[in-house]
Design an enzyme around this catalytic site. Structure first.
Site, short mmCIF file in Angstrom:
data_model
loop_
_atom_site.label_atom_id
_atom_site.label_comp_id
_atom_site.label_asym_id
_atom_site.label_seq_id
_atom_site.Cartn_x
_atom_site.Cartn_y
_atom_site.Cartn_z
N CYS A 245 14.03 -37.43 39.05
CA CYS A 245 13.85 -37.44 37.60
C CYS A 245 14.94 -36.54 37.01
O CYS A 245 15.75 -35.98 37.75
CB CYS A 245 12.44 -37.03 37.17
SG CYS A 245 11.96 -35.34 37.49
N CYS B 184 15.65 -41.31 35.23
CA CYS B 184 16.97 -40.65 35.32
C CYS B 184 18.08 -41.58 34.87
O CYS B 184 19.24 -41.19 34.82
CB CYS B 184 17.23 -40.11 36.72
SG CYS B 184 17.56 -41.33 37.97
N CYS C 152 21.48 -42.15 38.41
CA CYS C 152 21.09 -42.39 39.80
C CYS C 152 22.07 -43.35 40.48
O CYS C 152 22.23 -44.48 40.04
CB CYS C 152 19.68 -42.99 39.85
SG CYS C 152 18.43 -41.88 39.22
#
Length: 137
Positions: free
Chosen positions: A9, A83, A87
């Site tokens: 996250c 996120c 990512c």
């Protein structure tokens, strides 16, 4: 070989830490657990710590960590929680995006349902990747 799961996250202070705590608690040594954030906070969210403590899980000693390329490469399953584009994506990895409210700035009453939803999703994940009595997938 046991599967490795990475929870990601933004701040690595709430959702991903609770998920990592649940997975470690429920799966034990059947799964390798990692967590990280694209912009990690200084400390774990105190409400996340309190909510998990109510379930007998201590995440107070965890430290938010920066998301690295190596962590993603080392993982079989990557669970993202808001996120976004931070990512990295690698073919051959299993990716899931869990849409969960961010516990940041919320009181314990608001964090408990997030914690409980994470537990349900972690239980489902364990059943899929590391069922008891059978080989890990």
């Amino acid at each position: 070989m046991k599967p490795t799961v990475l929870f990601v996250c933004v701040h690595n202070a709430g959702r991903s830490q609770m998920a990592a705590g649940w997975l470690q608690h429920l799966a034990g040594d059947r799964v390798e657990v990692l967590s990280a954030g694209s912009a990690p906070a200084e400390t774990i969210n105190p409400m996340a710590i309190a909510a998990m403590a109510e379930e007998g899980i201590d995440i107070a000693s965890a430290q938010p960590k920066i998301l690295t390329d190596g962590a993603v490469r080392a993982s079989d399953v990557v669970i993202t929680m808001g996120c976004g584009d931070a990512c990295p994506f690698y073919p051959g990895k299993r990716y899931e995006d869990w849409q969960l409210d961010d516990p940041a700035g919320r009181g314990l009453e608001a964090v408990r349902p997030i914690r409980d939803e994470i537990r349900k999703r972690v239980e489902t994940l364990i059943a899929e990747i590391a069922p008891t009595g059978g080989p890990a997938v």
